[in-house]
Design a protein around this motif. Structure first.
Motif, PDB file in Angstrom:
ATOM      1  N   ASP A 255     -15.488  17.687  27.209  1.00  0.00           N
ATOM      2  CA  ASP A 255     -15.749  18.136  28.476  1.00  0.00           C
ATOM      3  C   ASP A 255     -14.864  17.547  29.574  1.00  0.00           C
ATOM      4  O   ASP A 255     -15.361  17.949  30.929  1.00  0.00           O
ATOM      5  N   GLU A 256     -13.847  17.050  29.335  1.00  0.00           N
ATOM      6  CA  GLU A 256     -13.011  16.541  30.407  1.00  0.00           C
ATOM      7  C   GLU A 256     -11.806  17.495  30.377  1.00  0.00           C
ATOM      8  O   GLU A 256     -10.933  17.351  31.260  1.00  0.00           O
TER       9      GLU A 256
ATOM     10  N   SER B 141     -10.174  21.362  30.551  1.00  0.00           N
ATOM     11  CA  SER B 141     -10.368  22.778  31.379  1.00  0.00           C
ATOM     12  C   SER B 141     -10.352  23.902  30.242  1.00  0.00           C
ATOM     13  O   SER B 141     -10.083  23.570  29.013  1.00  0.00           O
ATOM     14  N   GLY B 142     -10.824  24.970  30.492  1.00  0.00           N
ATOM     15  CA  GLY B 142     -11.117  26.129  29.743  1.00  0.00           C
ATOM     16  C   GLY B 142      -9.992  26.362  28.760  1.00  0.00           C
ATOM     17  O   GLY B 142     -10.311  26.570  27.496  1.00  0.00           O
TER      18      GLY B 142
ATOM     19  N   ASP C 109      -9.633  33.035  32.514  1.00  0.00           N
ATOM     20  CA  ASP C 109      -9.006  33.963  33.368  1.00  0.00           C
ATOM     21  C   ASP C 109      -7.926  34.619  32.970  1.00  0.00           C
ATOM     22  O   ASP C 109      -7.129  34.367  32.172  1.00  0.00           O
TER      23      ASP C 109
ATOM     24  N   ARG D 288     -20.813  14.092  35.779  1.00  0.00           N
ATOM     25  CA  ARG D 288     -20.127  15.012  36.964  1.00  0.00           C
ATOM     26  C   ARG D 288     -18.611  14.259  37.039  1.00  0.00           C
ATOM     27  O   ARG D 288     -17.758  15.089  37.400  1.00  0.00           O
TER      28      ARG D 288
ATOM     29  N   GLU E  59     -16.511  16.160  34.681  1.00  0.00           N
ATOM     30  CA  GLU E  59     -16.336  17.511  35.048  1.00  0.00           C
ATOM     31  C   GLU E  59     -15.530  17.824  36.275  1.00  0.00           C
ATOM     32  O   GLU E  59     -14.476  18.507  36.095  1.00  0.00           O
ATOM     33  N   LYS E  60     -15.367  16.633  36.967  1.00  0.00           N
ATOM     34  CA  LYS E  60     -14.141  16.733  38.031  1.00  0.00           C
ATOM     35  C   LYS E  60     -12.763  16.501  37.309  1.00  0.00           C
ATOM     36  O   LYS E  60     -11.905  17.220  37.737  1.00  0.00           O
TER      37      LYS E  60
ATOM     38  N   ALA F   4     -12.184  17.504  34.441  1.00  0.00           N
ATOM     39  CA  ALA F   4     -11.702  18.851  33.605  1.00  0.00           C
ATOM     40  C   ALA F   4     -11.225  19.876  34.770  1.00  0.00           C
ATOM     41  O   ALA F   4     -10.438  20.588  34.323  1.00  0.00           O
ATOM     42  N   ARG F   5     -11.672  19.783  35.949  1.00  0.00           N
ATOM     43  CA  ARG F   5     -11.396  20.637  37.145  1.00  0.00           C
ATOM     44  C   ARG F   5      -9.948  20.174  37.485  1.00  0.00           C
ATOM     45  O   ARG F   5      -9.455  20.829  38.304  1.00  0.00           O
ATOM     46  N   GLY F   6      -9.376  19.016  37.130  1.00  0.00           N
ATOM     47  CA  GLY F   6      -8.148  18.445  37.490  1.00  0.00           C
ATOM     48  C   GLY F   6      -8.230  17.928  38.769  1.00  0.00           C
ATOM     49  O   GLY F   6      -7.175  17.750  39.537  1.00  0.00           O
ATOM     50  N   GLU F   7      -9.390  17.447  39.429  1.00  0.00           N
ATOM     51  CA  GLU F   7      -9.602  17.082  40.652  1.00  0.00           C
ATOM     52  C   GLU F   7      -9.336  15.512  40.718  1.00  0.00           C
ATOM     53  O   GLU F   7      -8.516  15.224  41.828  1.00  0.00           O
TER      54      GLU F   7
END
Ligand SMILES: Nc1ncnc2c1ncn2[C@@H]1O[C@H](COP(=O)(O)OP(=O)(O)OP(=O)(O)O)[C@@H](O)[C@H]1O
Ligand SMILES: [Mg+2]
Lengths: 368, 432
Positions: free
Chosen positions: A133-134, A136-137, A166, B284, B287-288, B290-293
């Motif tokens: 879950d770390e 990206s898609g 996307d 949380r 998730e961050k 994963a979003r690369g933040e």
């Protein structure tokens, strides 16, 4: 290593519902084969029959020439990449990737090594310690591919693996997938309802409708020589004219439409009932095959009224209204610098070559 | 409904708010009042669990509790049985839940009803039927009464597990409903056997549910009485010991036990909350990532170094220390003072009584003058007057006076009057 897959007269029923009907397909060893069809047409169902999660109600599934009846999914030389990936959420990336090796009892050290190689292959070096879950898609996507490849399958089955991504990433992953396939050289069976994906990546495409295989051919053939009305309307854009067959010759058929007689190439239906005089028929013309033809130099001419013009950078799209049809005809032409000399409302004559029009027996069309 | 209520709270006037606050207060008093009261009685040195009169703040009842052999043994048995029930009920519950997920949609409601029914059957019925059933089985095998068919521990574990396994099944069902069956298929597809799939994919996913089911099963077993009272036979558990204690009169060591249980529960709840928050925070964070933040962080620090955990521990230790010192230091002095005060009050009363009696005795003797013989029957009469009329209902002398006409024999009187409150006074009076 790589294996061929054959479906022989496969029927799959869920109660009264028929999800696959008399499917006959041969997928060559090392081929990139796609199933293309609208949602709910039975693509996933067929794939599950190949991977062993369900057995056909009738017919046989052969992998590498061997009948798979009674052989469970964990004994088949296939690896499936699920529509939702189904990565193990409680394992790290490298544990996910080497799961297939772990269950075979390969030592942790050797698994780590293999994981590093595969991470290199999917361009995620050094990311093995992360949790799923770390990622990206797109990264998850690639991990799923690596996990399937680690099992060293003869056939890799991919169920719409790019649908969650996307556009940009999807295009990138398409080339990457194709690359990987060529590098590892195993059979890929790929499912998609995105025709661009199917046409660009595949050696062969099977177009499906409601459990029936409508046509199996390479991308060019599917696009240029659709076998049925459904394929013609589903793949790419097509103008449709309805009519009745008035004459049949060896090279072409003549169809009486409300706009006059039109000569077109008869679809190669593979022996499944070709057109005869008096049959209802559909004529399909690609927007790029339609031309302005005021001098009536071409064999087929229709008169139309310009409804609307759209400028799309490198293309012009022109829409016409025609007599007796709600649908607009569409013409697309390259923006070659010649200024548009037409105005909406103007009456014009359009023409197209008979070889570029296809006449099919009337039948179900793809939903708009 | 709830939305409307919230609307009323937000929009409503002062009156609504006061009303609601009052309602909330009543609600909490109703819920926790008895617990708080009982907790307080644990620290009162009075020999009967009560809040007033307050005597001395003391922790002696915890000491008494520790030295109460039957209670400690009951507690030990309860823990043992609890562990046994966990070991039996959790696997059964898990199997039941897995079965439910596998079977055909159409028979599922029937199956569910059947396996859930032990929860609906009264515990008493389960207890009796367990006893009867294993007795029959024992007879079938010609087993003696020393065999496990008649063993209280065995019967209680088996009896409790019948319905506790249904509880734990509910826990597993709710977790399994969130399980993605595709994970299982993915494992199979990658060549895992069914056993490997279960061990490596399903079991790790169920781990939190196994923990909750185990805790739930243990607590349900620990507090069970209805079933246990029948199946325990000659052994005892905490609940059965407590029940028999209440029947024969209690002392505040029971309250002390309640305090310990409440504190352990609160501690457990606090730790659980901290762990849950940590997990949410970690989710949380990932998730961050994963979003690369933010870049991926190093592994988390251990639970014990968590500030919240530290705080909980500190509060607990400090509270324990404070209570211990307050409850041991100066308690003897306080108790001595209370005792002195009590003696003073008692002496006061005795003195008053004597005065009264002397006064009463003087009057009839002067009036009648019939001789010594009249004084013996007169004594009960005097007692009846000075003690309240209500108490004397229970005095055996009352009865005797009505039935027997003559003066009662001294021997029987003293024997039968053991339980009469007057007796004490009359003896002390005679001693004068
Ligand atoms: N287990 C099942 N029981 C009953 N019907 C099913 C079952 N699995 C699939 N179907 C039906 O079979 C049809 C084909 O389903 P399938 O999942 O193969 O579609 P698909 O082509 O993969 O669609 P999509 O592109 O949306 O994934 C659907 O109409 C679906 O409702
Ligand atoms: Mg699908």
């Amino acid at each position: 290593m790589s294996a061929e897959v054959t479906l022989e007269n496969v029927w799959i029923r869920f109660g009264d519902f028929v999800a696959a009907r008399a499917v006959d397909i041969n997928i060559r060893q090392g081929e990139f084969f796609s199933f293309l069809g609208p949602s709910g047409c039975g693509k996933t169902t067929l794939l599950r029959a190949v991977s062993g999660f369900l057995s056909p109600s009738e017919g046989r599934v052969l992998i590498g020439g061997k009948d798979m009846a009674g052989i469970g999914p964990n004994k088949r030389p296939t690896a499936l990449i699920f529509q939702n990936l189904a990565l193990f959420p409680l394992m790290t990336v490298w544990e996910n990737i080497t799961f297939a090796l772990e269950v075979r009892g390969v030592s942790a050290a050797r698994r780590r090594k293999r994981a590093d190689e595969l991470l290199e292959l999917i361009a995620l070096p050094g990311q093995g310690e992360k949790m799923v879950d770390e990622l990206s898609g797109g990264q998850r996507q690639r991990v799923a591919i690596a996990r399937a490849l680690a099992a060293e399958p003869g056939v890799l089955l991919l169920d719409e693996p790019l649908s969650a991504l996307d556009l940009k990433l999807r295009q990138h992953m398409r080339t990457e997938l194709r690359d990987i396939q060529q590098r590892v050289g195993i059979t890929f069976i790929y499912i998609t309802h995105d025709q661009g994906e199917a046409l660009t990546m595949s050696d062969n495409v099977a177009v499906m409708r409601e459990g029936v295989i409508e046509q199996v051919a390479d991308g060019n053939t599917i696009y240029d020589r659709p076998a049925t009305a459904f394929v013609a309307s589903f793949v790419g854009e097509n103008n449709l004219l309805r009519g009745t067959v008035s004459a049949v010759s060896r090279a072409a058929v003549t169809v009486d439409t409300g706009l006059g007689a039109i000569r077109a190439r008869a679809a190669d239906s593979g022996g499944k009932g070709s057109l005869a005089v008096g049959d209802d028929a559909y004529v399909f013309i690609r927007p790029e095959s339609l031309k302005f033809d005021e001098e009536k130099k071409m064999d087929n001419n229709i008169s139309a009224q310009i409804h609307q013009q759209e400028f799309e950078g490198s293309f012009w799209q022109v829409f016409f209204s025609i007599k007796g049809s709600e649908r607009k005809l569409k013409l697309s032409m390259v923006n070659d610098g010649s200024a548009m000399s037409h105005q909406p409302g103007q009456r014009v004559t359009l023409g197209f070559a008979p070889e570029l029009a296809v006449a099919t027996p009337a039948g179900p069309l793809a939903a708009e | 409904m709830i939305a409307a209520l919230r609307e009323a709270v937000v929009r409503g006037g002062l009156l609504t708010r006061i009303g609601l606050a009052l309602f909330a207060a009543c609600f909490f008093v109703y819920l926790f009042g008895p617990l708080v009261l009982m907790g307080i009685t644990a620290f009162n040195s009075s020999a009967f669990p009560r809040v007033s009169p307050w005597e001395c703040f003391s922790v002696e009842w915890f000491e008494v509790l520790r030295n109460d052999q039957t209670l400690v043994e009951g507690l030990r048995n309860s823990v043992f049985i609890g562990i046994g029930v966990v070991a039996l009920a959790v696997p059964i519950g898990l199997a039941g839940a897995l079965m439910l997920m596998q079977i055909n949609q159409r028979v599922r409601p029937w199956y569910y009803t059947v396996v859930i029914s032990p929860i609906l059957v009264p515990g008493v019925v389960l207890g009796i039927s367990t006893l009867v059933f294993w007795d029959r089985v024992g007879i079938m095998f010609n087993a003696s009464h020393e065999t496990f068919f008649y063993n209280g521990f065995f019967l209680t574990i088996v009896g409790q597990a019948t319905f506790i396994s249904a509880y734990s099944m509910l826990v597993f069902i709710s977790r399994l409903q969130r399980f993605d069956p595709a994970l299982e298929e993915a494992a199979l597809d990658l060549g895992a056997t069914h056993v490997q799939t279960f061990r490596k994919v399903l079991l790790p996913f169920l781990k939190p549910a196994i923990a909750s089911a185990a805790v739930l099963a243990f607590l349900a077993s620990f507090e069970n009485y209805n079933t246990t009272v029948f199946t325990i036979v000659s052994e005892s558990t905490l609940t059965t010991v407590l029940a028999s204690k209440v029947r024969y009169g209690i002392n505040p060591s029971i309250s002390a036990l309640a305090v310990i249980i409440v504190v352990v529960t609160l501690l457990g709840a606090a730790v659980f909350e901290v762990v849950k928050r940590r997990e949410q925070k970690a989710a949380r964070e990932s998730e961050k990532v994963a979003r690369g933040e933010v870049p991926a962080r190093a592994r988390r620090k251990p639970l014990l170094l968590d500030p919240a955990m530290f705080l909980i521990l500190a509060v607990f230790v400090a509270g324990l220390g404070t209570v211990y010192f307050a409850g041991t230091v100066g308690v003897e002095e306080c108790k001595a003072a209370v005792k002195e005060e009590k003696q003073r009050v008692a002496q006061e009363r005795v003195r008053k009584l004597q005065q009264q009696r002397m006064f009463q005795r003087a009057a009839p003797v002067a009036g009648e003058g019939e001789g010594e013989g009249g004084s013996a029957p007169a004594a009960p009469q005097a007692q009846r007057e000075d003690s309240s009329g209500f108490e004397s209902i229970f005095a055996p002398q009352n009865l005797k006076e009505q039935v027997e006409s003559g003066p009662p024999a001294a021997g029987t009187e003293s024997f039968q009057g053991i339980f009469a409150p007057e007796n004490l006074e009359s003896q002390s009076g005679a001693g004068q």
